[in-house]
Scaffold this active site. Structure first.
Site, PDB file in Angstrom:
ATOM      1  N   GLY A  19     -54.976 -55.286 -55.350  1.00 12.47           N
ATOM      2  CA  GLY A  19     -54.729 -55.772 -56.694  1.00 12.47           C
ATOM      3  C   GLY A  19     -55.003 -54.710 -57.738  1.00 12.47           C
ATOM      4  O   GLY A  19     -55.383 -53.586 -57.428  1.00 12.47           O
ATOM      5  N   GLY A 186     -51.545 -59.092 -61.913  1.00 17.94           N
ATOM      6  CA  GLY A 186     -51.651 -59.721 -60.614  1.00 17.94           C
ATOM      7  C   GLY A 186     -50.780 -59.006 -59.604  1.00 17.94           C
ATOM      8  O   GLY A 186     -49.575 -59.042 -59.710  1.00 17.94           O
ATOM      9  N   THR A 187     -51.421 -58.348 -58.619  1.00 21.91           N
ATOM     10  CA  THR A 187     -50.648 -57.632 -57.614  1.00 21.91           C
ATOM     11  C   THR A 187     -51.479 -57.353 -56.395  1.00 21.91           C
ATOM     12  O   THR A 187     -52.682 -57.172 -56.467  1.00 21.91           O
ATOM     13  CB  THR A 187     -50.105 -56.291 -58.186  1.00 21.91           C
ATOM     14  N   VAL A 188     -50.853 -57.365 -55.231  1.00 22.84           N
ATOM     15  CA  VAL A 188     -51.445 -56.846 -54.001  1.00 22.84           C
ATOM     16  C   VAL A 188     -50.364 -56.023 -53.328  1.00 22.84           C
ATOM     17  O   VAL A 188     -49.194 -56.140 -53.643  1.00 22.84           O
ATOM     18  CB  VAL A 188     -51.930 -57.972 -53.033  1.00 22.84           C
TER      19      VAL A 188
END
Length: 189
Positions: A19, A186-188
């Site tokens: 993230g 918001g990130t993976v």
């Protein structure tokens, strides 16, 4: 001069990022353990099948199942308290890519992105169209409540309080100038 590398010298490597943005101290350990589990799961697939794409998808699925991350289970909620997820996947050798945006009710948005890449002529499919395509190819569905965690609810409540939006009806929220301002990431991957 570039050194030629013999294939026997090359060992597979999986890198995961869990993230972007500020990570609260209490989330450091859960995120670390989740990333470690994702690397292990992806590496196992790589050893068994040799498919880099399958390994990447598996690693992301582990992150999507882990509520410590805001992808899949634990997704960041939209301003109305609903889950709208985005995901993408790319295969570097052929430059094929697939992505979905604004989908809800799927356990693994990355699987929906893979469906787009493998089964359509598109790179990005959004909303209802992405959901219909995912259903057609039997991407696992879950109830929205399964995707929502207490932490994601807490983050939304804090956002609404911070921006004085708790007293507004839905239509009034749309007219608020705060909607045009970014807050968080918001990130993976």
């Amino acid at each position: 001069k570039t050194k030629q590398i013999d294939q026997e010298e090359v060992a597979p490597l999986i890198l995961i990022h869990g993230g972007a943005g500020t990570i609260p101290t209490e989330m450091n350990e859960p995120k670390y353990l989740g990333m470690k589990a994702a690397v292990r799961a992806g590496y196992k697939v790589l050893e068994e099948s040799g498919s880099v794409l399958d390994a990447v998808e598996k690693a992301v699925k582990v992150l999507e199942d882990d509520p410590a991350f805001n992808a899949g289970r634990g997704s960041k909620l939209n301003i109305f308290g609903h889950v709208e997820m985005d995901s993408s996947i790319m295969e570097g050798a052929t430059m094929k890519a697939g992505a979905v945006a604004s989908i809800g009710g799927f356990r693994h948005p990355v699987a929906a992105a893979r469906v787009v890449m493998d089964n359509s002529s598109h790179v990005l499919v959004v909303g209802e169209g992405a959901e219909r395509l995912a259903r057609k190819f039997e991407v696992e569905e879950v109830e929205e409540d399964w995707l929502i965690t207490n932490y994601s609810r807490h983050l939304l409540e804090e956002y609404l309080k911070q921006h004085n939006l708790t007293h507004l009806e839905q239509e009034e929220v749309w007219n608020s100038p705060i909607l045009g301002q970014q807050s968080g990431t918001g990130t993976v991957g």
